[in-house]
Design a protein around this motif. Structure first.
Motif, mmCIF file in Angstrom:
data_model
loop_
_atom_site.group_PDB
_atom_site.id
_atom_site.type_symbol
_atom_site.label_atom_id
_atom_site.label_comp_id
_atom_site.label_asym_id
_atom_site.label_seq_id
_atom_site.Cartn_x
_atom_site.Cartn_y
_atom_site.Cartn_z
ATOM 1 N N ARG A 188 62.956 46.326 19.814
ATOM 2 C CA ARG A 188 61.855 45.823 20.665
ATOM 3 C C ARG A 188 62.580 46.150 22.157
ATOM 4 N N PRO A 189 61.540 47.033 22.970
ATOM 5 C CA PRO A 189 62.315 47.258 24.405
ATOM 6 C C PRO A 189 62.638 46.093 25.040
ATOM 7 N N ALA A 190 63.572 45.898 25.875
ATOM 8 C CA ALA A 190 64.029 44.857 26.703
ATOM 9 C C ALA A 190 62.689 44.052 27.465
ATOM 10 N N ALA A 191 62.675 42.820 27.589
ATOM 11 C CA ALA A 191 61.512 42.321 28.077
ATOM 12 C C ALA A 191 61.960 41.813 29.475
ATOM 13 N N ILE A 192 60.982 41.250 30.196
ATOM 14 C CA ILE A 192 61.175 40.759 31.644
ATOM 15 C C ILE A 192 61.687 39.601 31.455
ATOM 16 N N ALA A 193 62.599 38.930 32.256
ATOM 17 C CA ALA A 193 63.482 37.811 32.199
ATOM 18 C C ALA A 193 62.652 36.490 32.243
ATOM 19 N N PRO A 194 62.702 35.578 31.222
ATOM 20 C CA PRO A 194 61.646 34.394 30.951
ATOM 21 C C PRO A 194 61.329 33.857 32.465
ATOM 22 N N ASP A 195 62.480 33.655 33.359
ATOM 23 C CA ASP A 195 62.125 32.837 34.585
ATOM 24 C C ASP A 195 61.470 33.671 35.708
ATOM 25 N N ALA A 196 61.235 34.995 35.449
ATOM 26 C CA ALA A 196 60.647 35.973 36.340
ATOM 27 C C ALA A 196 59.310 35.381 36.704
ATOM 28 N N ILE A 197 59.046 35.741 38.078
ATOM 29 C CA ILE A 197 57.746 35.079 38.390
ATOM 30 C C ILE A 197 56.950 36.129 39.174
ATOM 31 N N ILE A 198 56.063 36.671 38.690
ATOM 32 C CA ILE A 198 55.287 37.707 38.968
ATOM 33 C C ILE A 198 54.245 37.348 40.190
ATOM 34 N N VAL A 199 54.164 38.235 41.293
ATOM 35 C CA VAL A 199 53.150 38.085 42.160
ATOM 36 C C VAL A 199 51.846 39.015 42.304
ATOM 37 N N ASP A 200 50.861 38.801 41.912
ATOM 38 C CA ASP A 200 49.871 40.078 41.883
ATOM 39 C C ASP A 200 49.316 39.993 43.433
ATOM 40 N N GLU A 201 49.392 41.484 43.989
ATOM 41 C CA GLU A 201 49.005 41.538 45.199
ATOM 42 C C GLU A 201 47.598 40.951 45.622
ATOM 43 N N ASN A 202 46.817 41.208 44.533
ATOM 44 C CA ASN A 202 45.326 40.573 45.009
ATOM 45 C C ASN A 202 45.426 39.089 45.090
ATOM 46 N N ALA A 203 46.514 38.298 44.609
ATOM 47 C CA ALA A 203 46.537 36.883 44.750
ATOM 48 C C ALA A 203 46.584 36.428 46.005
ATOM 49 N N ARG A 204 46.644 37.289 47.140
ATOM 50 C CA ARG A 204 47.084 36.994 48.409
ATOM 51 C C ARG A 204 45.831 37.363 49.309
ATOM 52 N N ILE A 205 44.756 37.906 48.807
ATOM 53 C CA ILE A 205 43.782 38.210 49.507
ATOM 54 C C ILE A 205 42.834 37.212 49.859
ATOM 55 N N HIS A 206 42.951 36.633 51.090
ATOM 56 C CA HIS A 206 42.214 35.555 51.628
ATOM 57 C C HIS A 206 40.847 35.971 52.477
ATOM 58 N N GLN A 207 39.840 36.053 51.992
ATOM 59 C CA GLN A 207 38.715 36.642 52.279
ATOM 60 C C GLN A 207 38.001 35.611 53.316
ATOM 61 N N ASP A 208 38.621 35.127 54.688
ATOM 62 C CA ASP A 208 38.124 34.163 55.292
ATOM 63 C C ASP A 208 37.387 34.965 56.647
ATOM 64 N N ASP A 209 37.530 36.203 56.619
ATOM 65 C CA ASP A 209 36.801 36.575 58.055
ATOM 66 C C ASP A 209 35.637 37.352 57.889
ATOM 67 N N GLY A 210 35.123 37.223 56.775
ATOM 68 C CA GLY A 210 33.624 37.738 56.521
ATOM 69 C C GLY A 210 32.712 36.948 57.132
ATOM 70 N N PHE A 211 31.603 37.520 57.860
ATOM 71 C CA PHE A 211 30.374 36.612 58.244
ATOM 72 C C PHE A 211 29.194 37.412 58.226
ATOM 73 N N THR A 212 28.390 36.942 58.245
ATOM 74 C CA THR A 212 26.742 37.324 58.348
ATOM 75 C C THR A 212 25.941 36.891 59.627
ATOM 76 N N VAL A 213 25.380 37.895 60.149
ATOM 77 C CA VAL A 213 24.553 37.691 61.284
ATOM 78 C C VAL A 213 22.893 38.188 60.985
ATOM 79 N N TYR A 214 22.236 37.227 61.184
ATOM 80 C CA TYR A 214 20.709 37.750 60.749
ATOM 81 C C TYR A 214 19.800 37.044 61.804
ATOM 82 N N ARG A 215 18.608 37.522 61.876
ATOM 83 C CA ARG A 215 17.420 37.083 62.946
ATOM 84 C C ARG A 215 16.326 36.462 61.905
#
Length: 429
Positions: free
Chosen positions: A334-361
């Protein structure tokens, strides 16, 4: 036996960061004390971790939303708010984590204790002490905490097995699994498929073991979604060796073998090229001479496969089959596996969408909506000109003022934010 659950959909939301605060020193000999507002604490992160203590995804049928705790707001006397505790969601080893909205694979949790960050907690907002400078010694404003991250994920479990048993319904897979392992699958004399895959551990002569998976019987068209096979074919994508079981008493052995070969190839060319042992089951039914005659014919037709005849009922050929499996697994590392203690960070885990807004009349009023705007308003002191100025500057930076102008707002027009009304060009604007 409980129903095998191998797919689930969940929603995760990391914790919001705590708000910073506006506070001042109130010490006996410092009547003109400076700013002392502390920073807010970080919101809780959400991790998904592979665990050997979990076998199925059935728990996610009953709980599909996971919310991490929020960070605490800052305090006076430069006290920072407490960071929230992280939330760890445990899944079986062999679970694929996918982003449903982006249709992307995030990670394959194929190693015990492997962990992935799927939603990062929001950062805590800064207190007014942070904004103090030599020229601005008494800032009357602070920052709101950053919001958490909301994501919709799909979990898909693939069995982690060394050997996969495939074949038409009633080919004898469950019987073989019971014979070479301690598994106790449901076995019956009918030409219908097992409804769920089974796992068992077979012992090697060296003392350690290998995992065998009984994949529910395939039918013609399984790779296109017919029958049960399509749902379970993916479980043998991880296996190193395939045991292709065929009932020796079948009236058309070659057609039975071709059906399974076609389904494997249609599902995945790589899977079709995986090493196979062709195993003739129920070899106690014909005579010894008939068995050898059938084996010889199949060896000529399939020169690249080892052909064996067994009887799980009488244990005929099981020892030879075990030796063949062990020899094949020794070669198919079996191919070598990732180390058991490895922590993977998904790039989309850090997308804080707090700047969005809506303006309407609506009815001559202009409404501004958005989580980030409301959080900013929550820490704004309308009685402090400096705090109001900071809020105004943030609205401009976010593009809110430009959007209102774009919608042809007039001076004095009413603007509503978070239930509060302001006159454009006056008050906050």
């Amino acid at each position: 036996m409980s129903k095998f659950i191998d797919q689930a959909q969940i929603e995760v939301r990391s914790g919001d960061g705590g708000n910073g605060v506006v506070a001042w020193r109130r010490e006996k000999y410092e009547p003109m004390g400076g700013p002392a507002g502390g920073n807010g604490g970080r919101g809780g992160n959400i991790y998904i971790e592979a665990s050997k203590d979990v076998n199925t995804l059935i728990d996610f049928r009953y709980k599909s939303k996971f919310l991490a705790a929020h960070g605490e707001r800052g305090g006076s006397a430069l006290r920072s708010g407490k960071a929230a505790q992280d939330l760890i969601i445990k899944v079986p080893v062999g679970t694929l984590i996918k982003d449903r909205e982006r249709q992307q694979l995030i990670v394959d949790l194929s190693v015990p204790n492997m962990r992935v960050l799927v939603a990062e907690g929001g950062k805590g907002g800064r207190g007014n002490a942070t904004f103090a400078t030599p020229t601005r010694r008494a800032p009357h404003f602070c920052e709101p905490g950053q919001p958490g991250v909301t994501r919709h994920l799909e979990l898909e479990l693939k069995l982690l097995a060394d050997v996969g048993l495939v074949g038409l319904p009633n080919a004898g897979k469950s019987t073989l699994l019971a014979a070479i392992t301690k598994a106790k699958p449901k076995i019956a004399a009918y030409p219908f498929s097992t409804l769920e895959p089974g796992l068992g551990v077979a012992k090697r002569r060296s003392g350690d073991g290998y995992v065998v998976a009984d994949i529910p019987g395939l039918i013609e068209g399984a790779s296109q979604g017919l029958g049960l096979g399509h749902d379970f074919l993916r479980h043998i994508e991880r296996t190193r060796l395939i045991l292709h079981l065929v009932d020796i008493s079948s009236e058309n052995l070659r057609a039975d073998i071709a059906t399974i070969d076609h389904e494997l190839k249609t599902f995945s060319r790589e899977l079709a090229n995986r090493e196979q042992l062709l195993v003739l089951t129920k070899a106690d039914l014909p005579t010894e001479e008939e068995v050898e005659k059938i084996k010889s014919k199949l060896v000529r037709l399939y020169p690249k496969r080892a052909v064996m005849a067994i009887s799980a009922a009488t244990h005929r050929g099981l020892e030879q089959l075990s030796y063949a499996i062990e020899e094949a697994l020794a070669r198919l590392v079996r191919p070598a596996a990732i180390a058991p203690d490895a922590i993977i960070v998904d790039e989309n885990a850090r997308i804080h969408q707090d700047d969005g807004f809506t303006v309407y009349r609506k009815r001559k009023k202009y409404f501004v909506e958005g989580d980030g705007i409301l959080r900013l308003l929550a820490v704004t002191d309308s009685k402090s000109p400096e705090s109001v100025h900071h809020f105004n500057r943030q609205l401009k930076n976010l593009g809110v003022i430009d959007e209102l102008v774009k919608q042809e707002i007039k001076p004095g027009s009413e603007v509503v934010i978070g239930g509060l009304s302001f006159a454009f060009g006056e008050d906050l604007f």
